[in-house]
Design an enzyme around this catalytic site. Structure first.
Site, mmCIF file in Angstrom:
data_model
loop_
_atom_site.group_PDB
_atom_site.id
_atom_site.type_symbol
_atom_site.label_atom_id
_atom_site.label_comp_id
_atom_site.label_asym_id
_atom_site.label_seq_id
_atom_site.Cartn_x
_atom_site.Cartn_y
_atom_site.Cartn_z
ATOM 1 N N GLY A 105 25.400 40.738 16.047
ATOM 2 C CA GLY A 105 24.314 41.637 15.664
ATOM 3 C C GLY A 105 23.342 40.907 14.763
ATOM 4 O O GLY A 105 23.688 39.872 14.173
ATOM 5 N N GLN B 133 16.835 39.577 8.505
ATOM 6 C CA GLN B 133 17.621 38.336 8.412
ATOM 7 C C GLN B 133 16.855 37.126 8.937
ATOM 8 O O GLN B 133 17.286 35.989 8.720
ATOM 9 C CB GLN B 133 18.952 38.476 9.164
ATOM 10 C CG GLN B 133 19.901 39.496 8.538
ATOM 11 C CD GLN B 133 21.204 39.575 9.306
ATOM 12 O OE1 GLN B 133 21.288 40.321 10.275
ATOM 13 N NE2 GLN B 133 22.191 38.807 8.904
ATOM 14 N N CYS C 95 28.864 38.158 7.898
ATOM 15 C CA CYS C 95 27.410 38.344 8.001
ATOM 16 C C CYS C 95 26.756 36.968 8.099
ATOM 17 O O CYS C 95 27.117 36.061 7.347
ATOM 18 C CB CYS C 95 26.899 39.085 6.768
ATOM 19 S SG CYS C 95 25.121 39.406 6.813
ATOM 20 N N LEU C 96 25.797 36.840 9.012
ATOM 21 C CA LEU C 96 25.112 35.551 9.189
ATOM 22 C C LEU C 96 24.324 35.171 7.933
ATOM 23 O O LEU C 96 24.008 34.000 7.746
ATOM 24 C CB LEU C 96 24.188 35.608 10.410
ATOM 25 C CG LEU C 96 24.910 35.784 11.756
ATOM 26 C CD1 LEU C 96 23.899 35.960 12.885
ATOM 27 C CD2 LEU C 96 25.840 34.615 12.040
ATOM 28 N N HIS D 255 26.632 48.175 10.045
ATOM 29 C CA HIS D 255 26.330 46.957 9.282
ATOM 30 C C HIS D 255 24.833 46.617 9.405
ATOM 31 O O HIS D 255 24.182 46.272 8.417
ATOM 32 C CB HIS D 255 27.223 45.827 9.822
ATOM 33 C CG HIS D 255 26.984 44.458 9.276
ATOM 34 N ND1 HIS D 255 27.939 43.756 8.568
ATOM 35 C CD2 HIS D 255 25.911 43.612 9.376
ATOM 36 C CE1 HIS D 255 27.454 42.570 8.235
ATOM 37 N NE2 HIS D 255 26.226 42.456 8.725
ATOM 38 N N GLU D 256 24.286 46.748 10.634
ATOM 39 C CA GLU D 256 22.864 46.411 10.856
ATOM 40 C C GLU D 256 21.937 47.443 10.207
ATOM 41 O O GLU D 256 20.913 47.077 9.618
ATOM 42 C CB GLU D 256 22.562 46.295 12.350
ATOM 43 C CG GLU D 256 23.398 45.275 13.126
ATOM 44 C CD GLU D 256 23.508 43.925 12.472
ATOM 45 O OE1 GLU D 256 22.628 43.563 11.676
ATOM 46 O OE2 GLU D 256 24.495 43.216 12.737
ATOM 47 N N HIS E 225 21.525 46.718 6.673
ATOM 48 C CA HIS E 225 20.527 45.658 6.423
ATOM 49 C C HIS E 225 19.120 46.256 6.332
ATOM 50 O O HIS E 225 18.316 45.840 5.498
ATOM 51 C CB HIS E 225 20.531 44.625 7.558
ATOM 52 C CG HIS E 225 21.536 43.523 7.419
ATOM 53 N ND1 HIS E 225 21.551 42.656 6.349
ATOM 54 C CD2 HIS E 225 22.537 43.119 8.232
ATOM 55 C CE1 HIS E 225 22.534 41.765 6.517
ATOM 56 N NE2 HIS E 225 23.151 42.035 7.654
#
Ligand code: GNR
Ligand code: NI
Length: 173
Positions: A46, A51, A94-95, A136-137, A140
């Site tokens: 995702g 990000q 998480c990236l 999670h997204e 963000h």
């Protein structure tokens, strides 16, 4: 094809609340395509636009198991319209917080309303990894990271480590 640089903790951009997409323009389509390229390259399941430095309410997700069977989904302005009382626990990563993983408890099932790239309003019910990922997204988009759901002790340790790494990178330049 454009793989964009990822915004990494403690970049303050990650705390910014992203703005809604008002119209599906060619720029939004290009952003979504670049986000998918970036997500597959990472690799991740995702990605939120913030990000890659763009604070707009755009999310890409692909839970496809192999490169041959890609199942990309682009969510514009996603919102949770229902969540289950039942909770589930997943180990999240998480990236924007590379190589840090912790268990997070969230609603096990959610109903999500969003707009697709054709400007059409859609709803999906998600459970399992998809429920975790979309929550999670959406976090963000609201300037929230998964470490905001873990203990303060663990979060502070994590943030401290990333501040140190950022300083070391700065010195190395
Ligand atoms: O690639 C990712 N994997 C993942 C695993 C468990 C829970 C959430 C995620 S999302 C993450 C990519 C990312 O940082 N998205 O914002
Ligand atoms: Ni993330």
């Amino acid at each position: 094809m454009a793989v964009l640089p990822l915004v990494i903790l403690p970049d303050p951009l990650l705390k910014q609340v992203s703005k809604p997409v008002t119209t599906v323009t060619p720029e939004i389509r290009k952003l979504a395509a670049d986000m998918l390229d970036t997500m597959y390259d990472a690799p991740g399941i995702g990605l939120a636009a913030v990000q890659v430095g763009v604070p707009l309410r755009v999310v890409t997700v692909d839970l496809g198991k192999t490169d041959e069977e890609r199942q990309p989904i682009v969510f514009l302005n996603p919102e949770i319209v229902w969540e289950s009382d039942e909770r589930g626990v997943y180990e999240e990563g998480c990236l924007s917080i590379p190589e840090f993983y912790e268990e997070v408890e969230r609603p096990a099932t959610v109903r999500v309303r969003y707009t697709d790239l054709d400007g059409k309003s859609r709803e999906i019910e998600a459970d399992g990894l998809m429920a975790t990922c979309i929550q999670h997204e959406i976090d963000h988009l609201n300037g929230v990271l998964f470490i905001d759901h873990i203990s303060k002790l663990k979060r502070d340790r994590c943030v401290k480590k990333f501040i140190k790494q950022a300083k070391e990178r700065e010195r190395g330049l």
